[in-house]
Scaffold this motif. Structure first.
Motif, PDB file in Angstrom:
ATOM      1  N   ALA A  75       0.787  -1.121   0.240  1.00 48.15           N
ATOM      2  CA  ALA A  75      -0.244   0.031   0.054  1.00 48.15           C
ATOM      3  C   ALA A  75       0.733   1.199  -0.186  1.00 48.15           C
ATOM      4  CB  ALA A  75      -1.188   0.131   1.311  1.00 48.15           C
ATOM      5  N   MET A  76       1.802   1.427   0.932  1.00 41.04           N
ATOM      6  CA  MET A  76       2.916   2.177   0.479  1.00 41.04           C
ATOM      7  C   MET A  76       3.486   2.360  -0.293  1.00 41.04           C
ATOM      8  SD  MET A  76       3.638   2.275   5.085  1.00 41.04           S
ATOM      9  CE  MET A  76       6.019   2.823   3.893  1.00 41.04           C
ATOM     10  N   ARG A  77       3.944   1.566  -0.730  1.00 47.11           N
ATOM     11  CA  ARG A  77       4.857   1.939  -2.371  1.00 47.11           C
ATOM     12  C   ARG A  77       3.872   1.947  -3.497  1.00 47.11           C
ATOM     13  NH1 ARG A  77       4.812  -2.304  -5.951  1.00 47.11           N
ATOM     14  NH2 ARG A  77       4.851  -3.768  -4.679  1.00 47.11           N
ATOM     15  N   TRP A  78       2.584   1.594  -3.282  1.00 53.07           N
ATOM     16  CA  TRP A  78       1.735   1.706  -4.189  1.00 53.07           C
ATOM     17  C   TRP A  78       1.055   3.023  -4.247  1.00 53.07           C
ATOM     18  CZ3 TRP A  78      -1.147  -2.967  -4.380  1.00 53.07           C
ATOM     19  CH2 TRP A  78      -1.182  -4.562  -4.160  1.00 53.07           C
ATOM     20  N   SER A  79       1.101   4.456  -3.403  1.00 53.29           N
ATOM     21  CA  SER A  79       0.438   4.839  -3.026  1.00 53.29           C
ATOM     22  C   SER A  79       1.765   5.729  -3.116  1.00 53.29           C
ATOM     23  CB  SER A  79       0.113   5.230  -1.289  1.00 53.29           C
ATOM     24  OG  SER A  79       0.101   6.745  -1.091  1.00 53.29           O
ATOM     25  N   THR A  80       2.485   5.729  -2.917  1.00 56.18           N
ATOM     26  CA  THR A  80       4.141   6.947  -3.332  1.00 56.18           C
ATOM     27  C   THR A  80       4.141   6.705  -4.900  1.00 56.18           C
ATOM     28  OG1 THR A  80       5.615   5.722  -0.968  1.00 56.18           O
ATOM     29  CG2 THR A  80       6.336   6.694  -3.280  1.00 56.18           C
ATOM     30  N   ASP A  81       4.161   5.374  -5.335  1.00 56.07           N
ATOM     31  CA  ASP A  81       3.910   5.448  -7.093  1.00 56.07           C
ATOM     32  C   ASP A  81       2.255   6.104  -8.092  1.00 56.07           C
ATOM     33  OD1 ASP A  81       6.432   5.315  -5.969  1.00 56.07           O
ATOM     34  OD2 ASP A  81       6.383   3.062  -7.013  1.00 56.07           O
ATOM     35  N   ASN A  82       1.657   5.990  -7.139  1.00 56.44           N
ATOM     36  CA  ASN A  82       0.081   6.171  -7.390  1.00 56.44           C
ATOM     37  C   ASN A  82      -0.219   4.777  -8.933  1.00 56.44           C
ATOM     38  OD1 ASN A  82      -2.456   6.680  -7.622  1.00 56.44           O
ATOM     39  ND2 ASN A  82      -1.986   8.907  -8.757  1.00 56.44           N
ATOM     40  N   THR A  83       0.079   3.425  -8.412  1.00 59.27           N
ATOM     41  CA  THR A  83       0.308   2.531  -9.359  1.00 59.27           C
ATOM     42  C   THR A  83      -0.686   2.911  -9.539  1.00 59.27           C
ATOM     43  OG1 THR A  83       1.779   2.160  -7.625  1.00 59.27           O
ATOM     44  CG2 THR A  83       0.532   0.609  -9.064  1.00 59.27           C
ATOM     45  N   LEU A  84      -1.330   2.281 -11.197  1.00 56.50           N
ATOM     46  CA  LEU A  84      -1.650   1.722 -11.850  1.00 56.50           C
ATOM     47  C   LEU A  84      -2.311   0.339 -11.463  1.00 56.50           C
ATOM     48  CD1 LEU A  84      -2.337   3.125 -14.796  1.00 56.50           C
ATOM     49  CD2 LEU A  84      -4.054   3.140 -13.238  1.00 56.50           C
ATOM     50  N   LEU A  85      -3.509  -0.556 -11.180  1.00 57.62           N
ATOM     51  CA  LEU A  85      -3.640  -1.752 -10.219  1.00 57.62           C
ATOM     52  C   LEU A  85      -4.847  -2.125 -11.374  1.00 57.62           C
ATOM     53  CD1 LEU A  85      -2.933  -1.418  -6.908  1.00 57.62           C
ATOM     54  CD2 LEU A  85      -1.440  -2.709  -8.617  1.00 57.62           C
ATOM     55  N   TRP A  86      -4.703  -3.838 -12.028  1.00 55.07           N
ATOM     56  CA  TRP A  86      -5.932  -4.605 -12.548  1.00 55.07           C
ATOM     57  C   TRP A  86      -6.832  -4.380 -11.259  1.00 55.07           C
ATOM     58  CZ3 TRP A  86      -7.329  -4.318 -17.541  1.00 55.07           C
ATOM     59  CH2 TRP A  86      -6.248  -3.582 -18.621  1.00 55.07           C
ATOM     60  N   ALA A  87      -8.033  -4.843 -11.798  1.00 59.19           N
ATOM     61  CA  ALA A  87      -8.865  -5.259 -10.710  1.00 59.19           C
ATOM     62  C   ALA A  87     -10.342  -5.559 -11.484  1.00 59.19           C
ATOM     63  CB  ALA A  87      -9.065  -3.733  -9.491  1.00 59.19           C
ATOM     64  N   VAL A  88     -10.648  -6.424 -10.367  1.00 58.61           N
ATOM     65  CA  VAL A  88     -11.882  -7.237 -10.808  1.00 58.61           C
ATOM     66  C   VAL A  88     -12.906  -6.978  -9.149  1.00 58.61           C
ATOM     67  CG1 VAL A  88     -11.091 -10.097 -10.581  1.00 58.61           C
ATOM     68  CG2 VAL A  88     -13.506  -9.209 -11.573  1.00 58.61           C
ATOM     69  N   VAL A  89     -14.057  -7.306  -9.239  1.00 59.90           N
ATOM     70  CA  VAL A  89     -14.580  -7.565  -7.493  1.00 59.90           C
ATOM     71  C   VAL A  89     -15.402  -8.212  -7.760  1.00 59.90           C
ATOM     72  CG1 VAL A  89     -16.777  -6.162  -6.749  1.00 59.90           C
ATOM     73  CG2 VAL A  89     -15.266  -4.980  -8.041  1.00 59.90           C
ATOM     74  N   ILE A  90     -15.111  -9.272  -6.654  1.00 58.06           N
ATOM     75  CA  ILE A  90     -16.011 -10.662  -6.771  1.00 58.06           C
ATOM     76  C   ILE A  90     -15.846 -10.014  -4.520  1.00 58.06           C
ATOM     77  CG2 ILE A  90     -15.513 -12.978  -5.648  1.00 58.06           C
ATOM     78  CD1 ILE A  90     -15.063 -12.219  -8.790  1.00 58.06           C
ATOM     79  N   LYS A  91     -17.461  -9.211  -4.596  1.00 60.43           N
ATOM     80  CA  LYS A  91     -18.169  -8.877  -3.543  1.00 60.43           C
ATOM     81  C   LYS A  91     -17.585 -10.376  -2.514  1.00 60.43           C
ATOM     82  CE  LYS A  91     -21.279  -5.761  -4.665  1.00 60.43           C
ATOM     83  NZ  LYS A  91     -22.314  -5.171  -5.012  1.00 60.43           N
ATOM     84  N   PRO A  92     -17.571  -9.866  -1.398  1.00 57.15           N
ATOM     85  CA  PRO A  92     -16.857  -8.724  -0.733  1.00 57.15           C
ATOM     86  C   PRO A  92     -15.475  -7.956  -0.746  1.00 57.15           C
ATOM     87  CG  PRO A  92     -16.973 -10.064   1.153  1.00 57.15           C
ATOM     88  CD  PRO A  92     -17.410 -10.683   0.238  1.00 57.15           C
ATOM     89  N   TRP A  93     -15.049  -8.682  -2.104  1.00 60.34           N
ATOM     90  CA  TRP A  93     -13.845  -8.851  -1.769  1.00 60.34           C
ATOM     91  C   TRP A  93     -13.558  -7.441  -3.305  1.00 60.34           C
ATOM     92  CZ3 TRP A  93     -11.793  -9.685   2.468  1.00 60.34           C
ATOM     93  CH2 TRP A  93     -12.009 -10.622   3.508  1.00 60.34           C
ATOM     94  N   ILE A  94     -12.004  -7.326  -4.074  1.00 56.35           N
ATOM     95  CA  ILE A  94     -11.681  -6.647  -4.890  1.00 56.35           C
ATOM     96  C   ILE A  94     -10.455  -7.092  -5.085  1.00 56.35           C
ATOM     97  CG2 ILE A  94     -11.084  -4.043  -5.913  1.00 56.35           C
ATOM     98  CD1 ILE A  94     -12.119  -2.738  -3.956  1.00 56.35           C
TER      99      ILE A  94
END
Length: 102
Positions: A75-94
């Motif tokens: 989370a800290m690395r992705w926040s610092t870099d404002n990383t683009l991630l691939w995502a898919v929702v499988i409720k209740p998870w992403i």
């Protein structure tokens, strides 16, 4: 809807997968809803196994640290870099996955 009109799960998941910035995902991280998927796994196969409630496969991936809650370090690395991630929702998870650019 008839059986012929139903979209297969793999196709449906593929259509629902998108890139999203870490900044947009931060609230879900704070809520404990983000699952990180290793880049050497197919995120859609992981999603299918969650939907199928395939606990033995999921436990194996978790034991190998290929699937699990997003860590504070990620989370800290992705926040610092404002990383683009691939995502898919499988409720209740992403499910999120960082793809290498190589």
């Amino acid at each position: 809807m008839t059986d012929q009109q139903k979209v297969p799960l793999a196709q449906k998941l593929n259509l629902e997968t998108a890139q999203i910035s870490w900044k947009e995902l931060e609230p879900y991280f704070a809520g404990g809803k983000l699952i990180s998927v290793s880049s050497d796994l197919d995120m859609l196969i992981v999603a299918e196994q969650i939907v199928a409630d395939n606990a033995p496969v999921m436990k194996g991936w978790m034991a190998e640290e290929k699937v699990g809650q997003v860590s504070d370090e990620q989370a800290m690395r992705w926040s610092t870099d404002n990383t683009l991630l691939w995502a898919v929702v499988i409720k209740p998870w992403i499910l999120v996955q960082e793809r290498s650019t190589h």
